[in-house]
Design a protein around this motif. Structure first.
Motif, PDB file in Angstrom:
ATOM      1  N   PHE A  98       0.831  -1.209   0.000  1.00 37.09           N
ATOM      2  CA  PHE A  98       0.000   0.000   0.000  1.00 37.09           C
ATOM      3  C   PHE A  98       0.869   1.263   0.000  1.00 37.09           C
ATOM      4  N   MET A  99       1.941   1.261   0.773  1.00 41.17           N
ATOM      5  CA  MET A  99       2.814   2.431   0.850  1.00 41.17           C
ATOM      6  C   MET A  99       3.443   2.748  -0.506  1.00 41.17           C
ATOM      7  N   SER A 100       3.915   1.715  -1.209  1.00 45.03           N
ATOM      8  CA  SER A 100       4.543   1.921  -2.513  1.00 45.03           C
ATOM      9  C   SER A 100       3.532   2.398  -3.544  1.00 45.03           C
ATOM     10  N   MET A 101       2.311   1.832  -3.497  1.00 49.38           N
ATOM     11  CA  MET A 101       1.264   2.251  -4.433  1.00 49.38           C
ATOM     12  C   MET A 101       0.914   3.714  -4.209  1.00 49.38           C
ATOM     13  N   ILE A 102       0.782   4.117  -2.946  1.00 52.29           N
ATOM     14  CA  ILE A 102       0.410   5.498  -2.628  1.00 52.29           C
ATOM     15  C   ILE A 102       1.486   6.469  -3.093  1.00 52.29           C
ATOM     16  N   LYS A 103       2.738   6.187  -2.720  1.00 48.64           N
ATOM     17  CA  LYS A 103       3.821   7.114  -3.048  1.00 48.64           C
ATOM     18  C   LYS A 103       4.073   7.170  -4.552  1.00 48.64           C
ATOM     19  N   SER A 104       4.023   6.036  -5.236  1.00 47.37           N
ATOM     20  CA  SER A 104       4.303   6.029  -6.670  1.00 47.37           C
ATOM     21  C   SER A 104       3.256   6.814  -7.447  1.00 47.37           C
ATOM     22  N   HIS A 105       1.978   6.662  -7.082  1.00 48.26           N
ATOM     23  CA  HIS A 105       0.926   7.404  -7.776  1.00 48.26           C
ATOM     24  C   HIS A 105       0.964   8.886  -7.426  1.00 48.26           C
ATOM     25  N   PHE A 106       1.340   9.206  -6.208  1.00 50.87           N
ATOM     26  CA  PHE A 106       1.460  10.602  -5.800  1.00 50.87           C
ATOM     27  C   PHE A 106       2.584  11.284  -6.572  1.00 50.87           C
ATOM     28  N   LEU A 107       3.756  10.664  -6.642  1.00 50.52           N
ATOM     29  CA  LEU A 107       4.920  11.272  -7.281  1.00 50.52           C
ATOM     30  C   LEU A 107       4.748  11.417  -8.791  1.00 50.52           C
ATOM     31  N   THR A 108       4.174  10.403  -9.440  1.00 52.53           N
ATOM     32  CA  THR A 108       4.034  10.456 -10.895  1.00 52.53           C
ATOM     33  C   THR A 108       2.947  11.434 -11.345  1.00 52.53           C
ATOM     34  N   TYR A 109       2.193  11.971 -10.385  1.00 54.08           N
ATOM     35  CA  TYR A 109       1.221  13.004 -10.713  1.00 54.08           C
ATOM     36  C   TYR A 109       1.931  14.308 -11.068  1.00 54.08           C
ATOM     37  N   PHE A 110       3.187  14.450 -10.629  1.00 57.09           N
ATOM     38  CA  PHE A 110       3.978  15.663 -10.862  1.00 57.09           C
ATOM     39  C   PHE A 110       5.081  15.386 -11.883  1.00 57.09           C
ATOM     40  N   GLU A 111       5.542  16.431 -12.544  1.00 59.10           N
ATOM     41  CA  GLU A 111       6.693  16.327 -13.429  1.00 59.10           C
ATOM     42  C   GLU A 111       7.944  16.046 -12.593  1.00 59.10           C
TER      43      GLU A 111
END
Length: 297
Positions: free
Chosen positions: A208-221
């Protein structure tokens, strides 16, 4: 002691933030794998430190702080002589850049806040629970960190090898195992069962932690991911502070409220976090499908 430890933590966290911001510039199209790859090394170091720490206190006692100070000075000198972030280009925090967060969907911020209420709170109170309920000795605390560290490392190692398309269909199964771990911790009659429950929890939680952080970060350039990381850390710590404050008030004001009830609260929060993650994943799939459709047209 408190002033020294806060100062130490401030500078170490600042350096860690810069290093992680540099790392996030180069995420691939499978960001959860990159994050898991970094976590394997990071958590291996933490596991060694947390496992050895309580044992070292038995032999070194208060003089251990002198070793901490020496280590920090060596780290600082190394950073001055050989900058670890040389020639890295990423946007810093400015008032203009702070406005970017307004574009972020609300559920992204909420899921990070709830995430901060979950695992960090369980870890903080586990020490108290192990001491109060099971009269755990220092060696048990060391084993607690070892069990948690090894399971998290194993989980991140597997995430490093698995594609996102394999993770998504099994996210519900992951929730079941995570909840089983929390239930075992709640009803554990001795420290061994508590450690087993924590093993299951820390084995699944990185998914869950990796899914949350990866989707959060890839939302930005890429150049703005340092800003995204700052918001992740801020929201995460905010969630931890809010829940710890609430649980302290409950422990102080409600007669009969026990520390083990905090595990039950985290069980509910774990389900809420799961629902947020499912919503984010479904929206990502819709966005991906829309982009593919536009490409074909």
């Amino acid at each position: 002691m408190l002033i020294f430890m806060l100062t130490f933590q401030f500078f170490v966290n600042a350096l860690s933030f810069v290093l992680e911001s540099s790392f996030n510039l180069y995420l691939s199209d499978q960001p959860h794998k990159d994050i898991a790859f970094r976590n394997v090394f990071l958590l291996s170091a933490k596991t060694i430190g947390f496992f050895v720490g309580p044992i070292l206190f038995l032999f070194l006692e208060s003089t251990i702080y002198m070793y901490f100070a020496a280590f920090f000075l060596i780290l600082l000198l190394y950073e001055i002589t050989k900058p670890l972030t040389y020639n890295m280009e990423f946007e810093g925090l400015t008032l203009k850049n702070l406005k970017m967060i307004k574009k972020l969907p609300l559920e992204y911020a909420l899921v990070v806040i709830v995430d901060g209420m979950f695992f960090p709170v369980i870890m903080n109170y586990s020490f108290i629970i192990l001491k109060e309920r099971y009269a755990a000795e220092d060696i048990t605390i060391s084993i607690f960190w070892l069990v948690g560290g090894l399971s998290v490392i194993a989980s991140n190692f597997l995430l490093r090898k698995i594609d996102i398309d394999v993770v998504k269909p099994n996210i519900f199964s992951a929730l079941i195992v995570l909840n089983v771990g929390l239930v075992v911790m709640y009803f554990a009659q001795n420290s061994y069962w508590y450690l087993f429950g924590f093993f299951l929890l820390s084995l699944i939680n990185p998914v869950f932690m990796s899914m949350i952080k990866s989707h959060f970060l890839t939302y930005f350039e890429p150049k703005h991911r340092s800003i995204a990381l700052a918001f992740i850390n801020t929201f995460n710590q905010l969630g931890t502070i809010l829940l710890i404050t609430l649980t302290i008030l409950l422990l102080d004001t409600i007669t009969g409220f026990q520390t083990k009830y905090i595990i039950a609260i985290c069980l509910i929060l774990g389900v809420i976090r799961f629902l947020f993650v499912i919503k984010i994943l479904s929206e990502k799939e819709k966005e991906q499908f829309s982009n593919e459709a536009n490409g074909l047209s």
